[in-house]
Design an enzyme around this catalytic site. Structure first.
Site, short mmCIF file in Angstrom:
data_model
loop_
_atom_site.label_atom_id
_atom_site.label_comp_id
_atom_site.label_asym_id
_atom_site.label_seq_id
_atom_site.Cartn_x
_atom_site.Cartn_y
_atom_site.Cartn_z
N HIS A 78 2.56 -16.57 16.33
CA HIS A 78 3.62 -16.47 17.35
C HIS A 78 3.34 -17.46 18.49
O HIS A 78 4.25 -18.12 18.99
CB HIS A 78 3.66 -15.06 17.97
CG HIS A 78 4.03 -13.97 17.02
ND1 HIS A 78 3.15 -13.00 16.62
CD2 HIS A 78 5.22 -13.69 16.40
CE1 HIS A 78 3.77 -12.16 15.80
NE2 HIS A 78 5.00 -12.55 15.65
N GLU B 60 7.55 -20.39 9.19
CA GLU B 60 7.88 -20.62 7.77
C GLU B 60 7.28 -19.58 6.82
O GLU B 60 7.62 -19.56 5.65
CB GLU B 60 7.42 -22.01 7.34
CG GLU B 60 8.39 -23.08 7.76
CD GLU B 60 8.03 -24.46 7.25
OE1 GLU B 60 6.94 -24.62 6.66
OE2 GLU B 60 8.83 -25.38 7.49
#
Ligand code: PAF
Length: 274
Positions: free
Chosen positions: A33, A145
């Site tokens: 993150h 991703e």
């Protein structure tokens, strides 16, 4: 650092802002993150980080209950960023009482893999993303991703809704042994953690075989290899040409291997480009 619970309070702060970035999260933040947030905070004047465990994307209430939550630590991790605004709402700021989520018809790409294994999951994700995009009208939204199918969903959503923003996909951040960072990794005990490190090994093996073997042959070998890993239940392994599923120029000739497994009680997914 303050976390806002009302989106209306945040919208008031965005009046004269030239570029807005959005990083949607479910909290329990990790370095994956942080890499999205770092990039967003360089590329935008202000960045909204949503921290919200969206109940509508869980098709299983026990999964929702046990999803890790640690807002105190999340805020601590975000302390060094100075152009971010944190949105950590309660359900009532996001959903009407008894709100029934929409059913999105986005074609084949969302009916396979995660779409097949977790019925309703992508409707829940699309619902919250649509809401966040409409609340904050970001110029750029950032996604990792590891959840590649989710990125495709968001790109289709943005196109269908004719929204004017860039959906930016960011590389998966991995532990030193290659395990993709995920909030769920903290559920793994030390034996399960060792098994989890085999995910990237299976994907890399598939990548190496790709030029000389058919996808079916690779699949058979990966399923066979997976059977010898302790505590490891392979859910799916797929090699897909993204451009056959989605006619977006950016995915021309992009081939990826995808994997999902259960290790003990923890479900993990990963993918790499081939
Ligand atoms: O990837 C996630 O953490 C979630 O699916 C998201 C994008 C924050 C939506 O709830």
């Amino acid at each position: 650092m303050r976390a806002y619970t009302s989106y209306k309070d945040i919208v008031k702060l965005l009046n004269k802002v030239n570029s807005i970035g959005l990083v949607p999260t479910m909290g329990s933040l990790h370095d994956g993150h942080l890499s999205l947030i770092k990039r967003a905070s360089i590329e935008n004047e202000k960045v909204i980080i949503s921290i919200y465990v969206n109940p509508k994307q869980f098709n299983n209430t026990s999964e929702l209950k046990k999803y890790p939550r640690d807002i105190k630590n999340d805020l601590k991790m975000l302390k060094t960023f100075n152009n971010i605004i944190i949105y950590a709402p309660n359900d009532s700021d996001v959903y009407e009482k008894g709100e029934i989520i929409k059913k999105y018809e986005f074609g084949q790409i969302l009916k396979i893999m995660e779409g097949k294994q977790r019925p309703g999951h992508f409707d829940g994700v699309a619902t919250i993303i649509e809401k966040l995009l409409k609340m904050f009208k970001p110029n750029n939204a950032y996604f990792g991703e590891k959840d590649f199918q989710q990125i495709l969903l968001v790109k289709i959503l943005v196109k269908e809704l004719k929204l004017d923003l860039n959906v930016i996909s960011c590389q998966t951040i991995r532990e030193s042994d290659g395990l993709a960072m995920s909030s769920r990794n903290k559920f793994l005990n030390k034996y399960e953690r060792k098994s989890a490190s085999q995910l990237i090994i299976l994907l890399t093996k598939a990548k190496k075989m790709y030029n000389t073997s058919s996808s079916e042959a690779i699949r058979d070998i990966i399923f066979k290899d997976a059977m010898s890993i302790d505590n490891f239940q392979l859910e799916y392994f797929e090699i897909l040409n993204i451009s056959n599923l989605l006619n977006f120029f950016e995915y021309k000739n992009e081939i990826r291997a995808f994997i999902a497994c259960k290790i003990g009680n923890t479900r993990l997914i990963d993918n790499i480009r081939i």
